[in-house]
Design an enzyme around this catalytic site. Structure first.
Site, PDB file in Angstrom:
ATOM      1  N   ASP A  12       0.792  -1.244   0.000  1.00  0.00           N
ATOM      2  CA  ASP A  12       0.000   0.000   0.000  1.00  0.00           C
ATOM      3  C   ASP A  12       0.826   1.297   0.000  1.00  0.00           C
ATOM      4  O   ASP A  12       0.558   2.215   0.792  1.00  0.00           O
ATOM      5  CB  ASP A  12      -0.964   0.010   1.209  1.00  0.00           C
ATOM      6  N   LYS A 110      -6.905  -4.935  -3.149  1.00  0.00           N
ATOM      7  CA  LYS A 110      -7.694  -5.546  -2.070  1.00  0.00           C
ATOM      8  C   LYS A 110      -8.677  -4.548  -1.475  1.00  0.00           C
ATOM      9  O   LYS A 110      -8.456  -3.337  -1.553  1.00  0.00           O
ATOM     10  CB  LYS A 110      -6.754  -6.082  -0.993  1.00  0.00           C
ATOM     11  N   CYS A 155      -2.259  -3.057   7.509  1.00  0.00           N
ATOM     12  CA  CYS A 155      -2.129  -3.918   6.326  1.00  0.00           C
ATOM     13  C   CYS A 155      -0.837  -4.723   6.303  1.00  0.00           C
ATOM     14  O   CYS A 155      -0.838  -5.861   5.818  1.00  0.00           O
ATOM     15  CB  CYS A 155      -2.303  -3.086   5.069  1.00  0.00           C
TER      16      CYS A 155
HETATM   17  C1  VGL Z   1      -4.895   0.431   5.706  1.00  0.00           C
HETATM   18  C2  VGL Z   1      -6.539   1.192   7.086  1.00  0.00           C
HETATM   19  C3  VGL Z   1      -7.470   1.093   6.075  1.00  0.00           C
HETATM   20  C4  VGL Z   1      -3.451   0.073   5.525  1.00  0.00           C
HETATM   21  C5  VGL Z   1      -5.813   0.312   4.685  1.00  0.00           C
HETATM   22  O1  VGL Z   1      -2.942   0.079   4.385  1.00  0.00           O
HETATM   23  O2  VGL Z   1      -2.787  -0.226   6.561  1.00  0.00           O
HETATM   24  N1  VGL Z   1      -5.273   0.850   6.909  1.00  0.00           N
HETATM   25  N2  VGL Z   1      -7.090   0.651   4.875  1.00  0.00           N
END
Ligand code: VGL
Ligand code: ZN
Length: 211
Positions: A12, A110, A155
């Protein structure tokens, strides 16, 4: 160069998690050059993108009267409500432009089901729907998964726990990750990772193949 049995999972590295983004992780941008350095040592690199529809259940704005960072009960368990982030196709969902990993061959997107979140790159938050990543890695003959990126305590940690549960030797690269740290979530994550047998390493150790 690491063996073909190793994969680097870059989680991410998207604008919404960078300073100034919709769900900014403090110092998240510092991870990008470190990720680039690590990636040069891996034959196998997989990227992930948080990739939500606008009506996603994890967005506080989709629940009347709710604020970001509150939690609600959903059929699959407790869900943190986040600011709207990483909406499919938006600038905020794009990978950081300084990410230089042209040899990465797979990107796992995702969180695409409107009613289910997915912190993990392997299993959605219902804990049953697979993303397909475990099968992909097994097909490649991967035995070890190195995880880093954003955010350490969501994540990255969930992905590492699921990698371990899927039978891979798993390493978290601490200094190549940054945390959100909501209500002690970072300490909880490291505790769970330790119990699960996920190793904790630094970039220099990974680059020198000490771990
Ligand atoms: C994430 C919260 C919501 C992350 C993704 O990448 O850690 N955290 N969506
Ligand atoms: Zn998300």
């Amino acid at each position: 160069m690491r063996s073909a049995e190793d994969v680097l999972l870059l989680i991410d590295l998207q604008y919404d998690f960078m300073p100034g983004g919709a769900l900014a992780v403090a110092h998240g941008d510092e991870v990008v050059p470190v990720a680039n350095r690590l990636a040069q040592a891996f034959r196998n690199v997989v990227l992930t993108q948080d990739w939500h529809p606008a009506e996603h259940v994890s967005f506080a704005g989709n629940h009347a009267g709710r604020q970001p960072f509150e939690t609600i009960a959903l059929p699959y368990g407790e869900q943190v409500l986040w600011p709207t982030h990483c909406v499919q196709g938006t600038e905020g969902a794009a990978l950081h432009r300084d990410l230089a990993v042209p040899h990465a061959r797979a990107v796992i997107r995702k969180g695409h089901h409107a009613n289910v979140d997915s912190y993990s790159a392997f299993l959605e938050a219902d804990r049953t729907t697979p993303t397909g990543l475990a099968g992909y890695l097994r097909d490649l003959g991967v035995k070890r998964v190195y995880c880093c990126g954003l955010a350490t305590d969501y994540c990255v940690a969930w992905s590492a726990l699921d990698a371990r549960a899927a039978g891979f030797e798993t390493v978290m690269i601490e200094d190549a990750s940054r945390a959100i740290d909501l209500n002690g979530s970072l300490a909880t994550a490291w505790q769970q990772l330790s119990v699960a047998g996920v190793k904790r390493a630094q970039t220099a150790e990974v680059l020198s193949c000490a771990v």
